[in-house]
Design a protein around this motif. Structure first.
Motif, PDB file in Angstrom:
ATOM      1  N   ALA A 283       0.758  -1.107  -0.039  1.00 34.61           N
ATOM      2  CA  ALA A 283       0.041  -0.051  -0.166  1.00 34.61           C
ATOM      3  C   ALA A 283       0.829   1.281   0.034  1.00 34.61           C
ATOM      4  CB  ALA A 283      -0.988  -0.099   1.122  1.00 34.61           C
TER       5      ALA A 283
ATOM      6  N   GLU B 145      -2.214  -0.450  -4.261  1.00 27.92           N
ATOM      7  CA  GLU B 145      -3.299  -0.690  -3.463  1.00 27.92           C
ATOM      8  C   GLU B 145      -3.976  -2.173  -3.911  1.00 27.92           C
ATOM      9  OE1 GLU B 145      -5.710   2.503  -2.877  1.00 27.92           O
ATOM     10  OE2 GLU B 145      -3.773   4.042  -2.540  1.00 27.92           O
TER      11      GLU B 145
ATOM     12  N   GLU C  75      -4.693  -4.941  -1.088  1.00 29.30           N
ATOM     13  CA  GLU C  75      -6.166  -5.212  -0.829  1.00 29.30           C
ATOM     14  C   GLU C  75      -6.237  -6.807  -1.062  1.00 29.30           C
ATOM     15  OE1 GLU C  75     -10.878  -5.021  -2.523  1.00 29.30           O
ATOM     16  OE2 GLU C  75      -9.628  -3.565  -3.026  1.00 29.30           O
TER      17      GLU C  75
ATOM     18  N   ARG D 254      -6.869  -9.339   1.891  1.00 26.78           N
ATOM     19  CA  ARG D 254      -8.146 -10.353   2.005  1.00 26.78           C
ATOM     20  C   ARG D 254      -7.683 -11.766   2.437  1.00 26.78           C
ATOM     21  NH1 ARG D 254     -12.867  -8.224   0.519  1.00 26.78           N
ATOM     22  NH2 ARG D 254     -12.873  -6.078  -0.612  1.00 26.78           N
TER      23      ARG D 254
ATOM     24  N   ARG E 135      -8.676  -6.941   8.758  1.00 29.61           N
ATOM     25  CA  ARG E 135     -10.002  -6.021   8.606  1.00 29.61           C
ATOM     26  C   ARG E 135      -9.942  -4.750   8.748  1.00 29.61           C
ATOM     27  NH1 ARG E 135     -13.272 -10.157   7.306  1.00 29.61           N
ATOM     28  NH2 ARG E 135     -12.592 -12.017   8.080  1.00 29.61           N
TER      29      ARG E 135
ATOM     30  N   LEU F  93      -8.309  -3.293   5.681  1.00 28.46           N
ATOM     31  CA  LEU F  93      -9.380  -3.386   4.439  1.00 28.46           C
ATOM     32  C   LEU F  93     -10.414  -2.242   4.481  1.00 28.46           C
ATOM     33  CD1 LEU F  93     -10.007  -7.261   3.905  1.00 28.46           C
ATOM     34  CD2 LEU F  93      -9.024  -5.735   2.464  1.00 28.46           C
TER      35      LEU F  93
ATOM     36  N   LEU G 185      -8.415   0.848   3.521  1.00 24.28           N
ATOM     37  CA  LEU G 185      -8.169   1.048   1.770  1.00 24.28           C
ATOM     38  C   LEU G 185      -9.524   1.074   0.926  1.00 24.28           C
ATOM     39  CD1 LEU G 185      -5.763  -1.961   1.544  1.00 24.28           C
ATOM     40  CD2 LEU G 185      -5.318   0.368   0.616  1.00 24.28           C
ATOM     41  N   LEU G 186     -10.680   0.249   1.538  1.00 23.44           N
ATOM     42  CA  LEU G 186     -11.966   0.353   0.900  1.00 23.44           C
ATOM     43  C   LEU G 186     -12.633   1.551   0.888  1.00 23.44           C
ATOM     44  CD1 LEU G 186     -13.228  -3.195   1.900  1.00 23.44           C
ATOM     45  CD2 LEU G 186     -12.785  -2.640  -0.319  1.00 23.44           C
TER      46      LEU G 186
ATOM     47  N   SER H 221     -10.940   4.046  -1.547  1.00 26.50           N
ATOM     48  CA  SER H 221     -11.490   3.757  -2.989  1.00 26.50           C
ATOM     49  C   SER H 221     -12.913   4.140  -3.017  1.00 26.50           C
ATOM     50  CB  SER H 221     -11.040   2.457  -3.551  1.00 26.50           C
ATOM     51  OG  SER H 221     -11.824   1.521  -2.597  1.00 26.50           O
TER      52      SER H 221
ATOM     53  N   GLU I 244     -18.686  -1.375   1.948  1.00 25.78           N
ATOM     54  CA  GLU I 244     -17.750  -2.473   2.102  1.00 25.78           C
ATOM     55  C   GLU I 244     -16.733  -2.021   3.403  1.00 25.78           C
ATOM     56  OE1 GLU I 244     -16.282  -4.578  -1.218  1.00 25.78           O
ATOM     57  OE2 GLU I 244     -16.799  -3.128  -2.301  1.00 25.78           O
ATOM     58  N   ALA I 245     -16.419  -0.754   3.383  1.00 25.18           N
ATOM     59  CA  ALA I 245     -15.420  -0.307   4.467  1.00 25.18           C
ATOM     60  C   ALA I 245     -15.874  -0.454   5.815  1.00 25.18           C
ATOM     61  CB  ALA I 245     -14.992   0.808   4.195  1.00 25.18           C
TER      62      ALA I 245
ATOM     63  N   GLN J  54     -16.376  -4.128   6.901  1.00 21.89           N
ATOM     64  CA  GLN J  54     -14.817  -4.769   7.337  1.00 21.89           C
ATOM     65  C   GLN J  54     -14.627  -4.209   8.692  1.00 21.89           C
ATOM     66  OE1 GLN J  54     -12.959  -7.005   6.104  1.00 21.89           O
ATOM     67  NE2 GLN J  54     -14.115  -7.513   4.080  1.00 21.89           N
TER      68      GLN J  54
END
Length: 288
Positions: free
Chosen positions: A202, A207, A211, A215, A228, A231, A234-235, A238, A243-244, A247
């Motif tokens: 990262a 990225e 990711e 995962r 998590r 994640l 990162l999510l 983006s 989703e973020a 997690q």
């Protein structure tokens, strides 16, 4: 002898009640260490260095390790340096074997890390690995991971990622990696090194790789709040907010919980996330 990382102090078994003064000090050092009473263990080992000169190297090594536990980093650096001297503690030519030298270099490296002396720590870790290679031993994956930490601390994320990937691979080929379906220390080490490699990816701007690797870590170690939380950061960065948050919720329901990951000082200084991941996590936390 002391094993390298996180092991118990290898002292003799407690002496009987009728023991000599030296044996009584050995018992005190052992019992204090097992109780995590490091100040008392340190005092006992310091006295043993003076009162049992025939075994001073053994006691000095123990004192140096306990000194690191006590954050007496400079004293431990000096003790390990004395143990690595070309002359022994009595002034005679040293007969230090490669295994002991590797332990002393690794121990001193850990003390240097406590002083944020990354260059010196890296040199000692690399000396440890060179001694292992010279003796036809496989590199210790814990030491290789520590090499990655030193590279990361001086901003060499390419070197850090290479070391973390090597560490993860070494853990997975180590004896005792798995014990049936249960986790082992080696499996935990592989997960940790893999997470470190993903963090480095990262920081290097990859990225997608980060990711993917996080995962994988989350799948292999379902209780990993670290993976998590990473994640989630990162999510969110983006634009995948739902989703973020999913997690993050899973991170918070893990055994260890997500509390530490709300503390950016912990994330930066203790867990050693790279700057870009800290920034992403900070941005995500602002919506929580």
């Amino acid at each position: 002898a002391l094993a390298l990382f996180g092991s118990a102090l290898a002292l003799p078994p407690p002496a009987p009640a009728s023991a000599s003064p030296t044996e009584a000090l050995q018992r005190e050092a052992t019992e204090a260490y097992e109780l995590a009473d490091f100040p008392r263990a340190y005092r006992a080992l310091s006295r043993l260095c003076d009162e049992d000169p025939a075994n001073r190297a053994k006691w000095l090594e123990g004192k140096a390790q306990v000194g690191v536990d006590l954050k007496q980093f400079q004293a431990s650096v000096e003790d390990y340096t004395a143990l690595l001297s070309p002359t022994d503690l009595n002034g005679n030519p040293s007969t230090l074997d490669a295994g002991a030298a590797a332990r002393f270099h690794a121990g001193r490296a850990l003390a240097y890390e406590g002083q944020y002396r990354w260059k010196e720590a890296l040199e000692d870790y690399q000396a440890t690995l060179s001694l292992a290679r010279a003796g036809n031993f496989a590199p210790d994956p814990y030491v290789v991971n520590s090499v990655g930490n030193c590279f990361a601390s001086v901003g060499d994320w390419v070197g850090a990622r290479e070391a973390y990937l090597e560490s993860a691979a070494l853990f997975q080929t180590s004896r005792g990696f798995r014990n049936g379906a249960s986790t082992t220390q080696r499996l935990d080490g592989a997960v940790y090194a893999s997470a470190n490699a993903a963090l480095a990816a990262a920081q290097l701007g990859d990225e997608a790789a980060a990711e993917f690797e996080f995962r994988n870590v989350a799948r292999r170690a379902p209780n990993s709040a670290d993976a998590r939380a990473a994640l989630a950061a990162l999510l969110y960065a983006s634009g995948r907010v739902a989703e973020a948050e999913e997690q993050w919720e899973q991170a918070c329901t893990r055994n260890v919980g997500c509390g530490k990951y709300r503390d950016l000082d912990y994330v930066k200084r203790v867990r050693r996330w790279p700057p870009t991941m800290v920034e992403k996590l900070e941005a995500f936390l602002k919506i929580q």
